[in-house]
Design an enzyme around this catalytic site. Structure first.
Site, PDB file in Angstrom:
ATOM      1  CB  CYS A 173      32.015  41.327  38.791  1.00 30.31           C
ATOM      2  SG  CYS A 173      31.322  41.056  40.435  1.00 30.31           S
ATOM      3  CG  HIS A 185      34.281  45.143  40.278  1.00 33.20           C
ATOM      4  ND1 HIS A 185      33.461  45.457  39.210  1.00 33.20           N
ATOM      5  CD2 HIS A 185      33.499  44.496  41.168  1.00 33.20           C
ATOM      6  CE1 HIS A 185      32.233  45.025  39.453  1.00 33.20           C
ATOM      7  NE2 HIS A 185      32.231  44.440  40.634  1.00 33.20           N
ATOM      8  CD  GLU A 232      35.450  47.424  37.116  1.00 33.10           C
ATOM      9  OE1 GLU A 232      35.977  46.303  36.986  1.00 33.10           O
ATOM     10  OE2 GLU A 232      34.488  47.633  37.886  1.00 33.10           O
TER      11      GLU A 232
END
Ligand code: MN
Length: 253
Positions: free
Chosen positions: A116, A222, A224
């Site tokens: 990001c 994102h 993660e």
């Protein structure tokens, strides 16, 4: 030994949840990044965004890889622009620390994974620029890139380039991702190639033009927060950790 992956953090005001009084500023890194690295076999090390360039220099020696995390807008001064009214909050300490750190990482040939804001920081560090605000600066039709739904929920599609490294790592050429950004890459830096686009043409993934020479990967979503959605997002963390492992071995040799 697992390679040490530095994870950039942010500074955040916090309040006492019971007394509701300010507690001061805290160093914060989303646990998802830390677990993403640890789950991929790396040793995560959270890096507080404080100090001058000499601190960044001291820290970089202990790292095998760098993960640039998401967060606030980067000061447009880093790509030679004045702020537009729609620019969000910027954190001078974080911007200065990360730009110093990524510059050092690039000079050392350290594998850098940008997520990001992290992808945007990587692009600017290499000489590229950003849209300060997509909604006001993008001249064509735009998808919703600031979803209101939870982070683990994918909302728009990304087409990844056939034969690209990221397509190999994820094992697919189309992936549905979350979207939490109002900025994006505008001018792509030399040394990077676009490998992922959303249907409106916004850049969603980049990688180094020559990954064998230097390992650089950036995703606008994102990853993660989507590790539970299937192996392809975890694969990105594993690819980074394994590149960092290779970097550590070459340095030791
Ligand atoms: Mn998006």
């Amino acid at each position: 030994m697992p390679p040490i992956i530095g994870i950039t953090a942010t500074l955040k005001e916090d309040v006492d949840s019971v007394a509701e009084r300010p507690l001061g500023r805290f160093v914060r890194a989303d646990l998802d990044y830390v677990e993403g690295v640890a789950g991929a076999g790396g040793a995560p090390l959270v890096l507080p965004p404080v100090g001058d360039k000499s601190v960044a220099e001291a820290l970089i020696h202990g790292l095998d890889g760098l993960l640039l995390s998401g967060g606030s807008d980067l000061d447009p001064g880093y790509y030679g622009e004045e702020p537009v009214p729609e620019l969000g909050i910027t954190l001078p300490e974080r911007d200065a620390f990360e730009m110093a750190l990524v510059g050092l990482a690039l000079r050392r040939g350290m594998p850098v994974f940008g997520i990001c804001r992290g992808m945007q920081v990587l692009n600017v560090a290499l000489g590229g620029s950003l849209y300060q605000d997509l909604a006001s600066q993008w001249e064509r039709d735009l998808l919703k890139h600031r979803q209101d739904t939870p982070k683990w929920q994918p909302t728009h599609e990304v087409r990844v380039s056939e034969g690209s490294y990221i397509a190999r790592v994820m094992g697919r050429e189309s992936v549905k991702v979350n979207s939490y950004h109002h900025q994006a890459i505008r001018d792509l830096a030399a040394g990077l190639v676009v490998t992922g686009l959303s249907a409106d043409g916004v850049i969603e993934a980049v990688e180094a033009t020559d990954l064998s020479e230097r390992w650089l990967l950036g995703v606008q979503w994102h990853a993660e927060a989507m590790r539970g959605a299937g192996p392809q997002q975890e694969n990105l963390f594993e690819a980074h950790v394994s590149a960092a492992e290779g970097h550590a071995l070459r340095r030791a040799a």
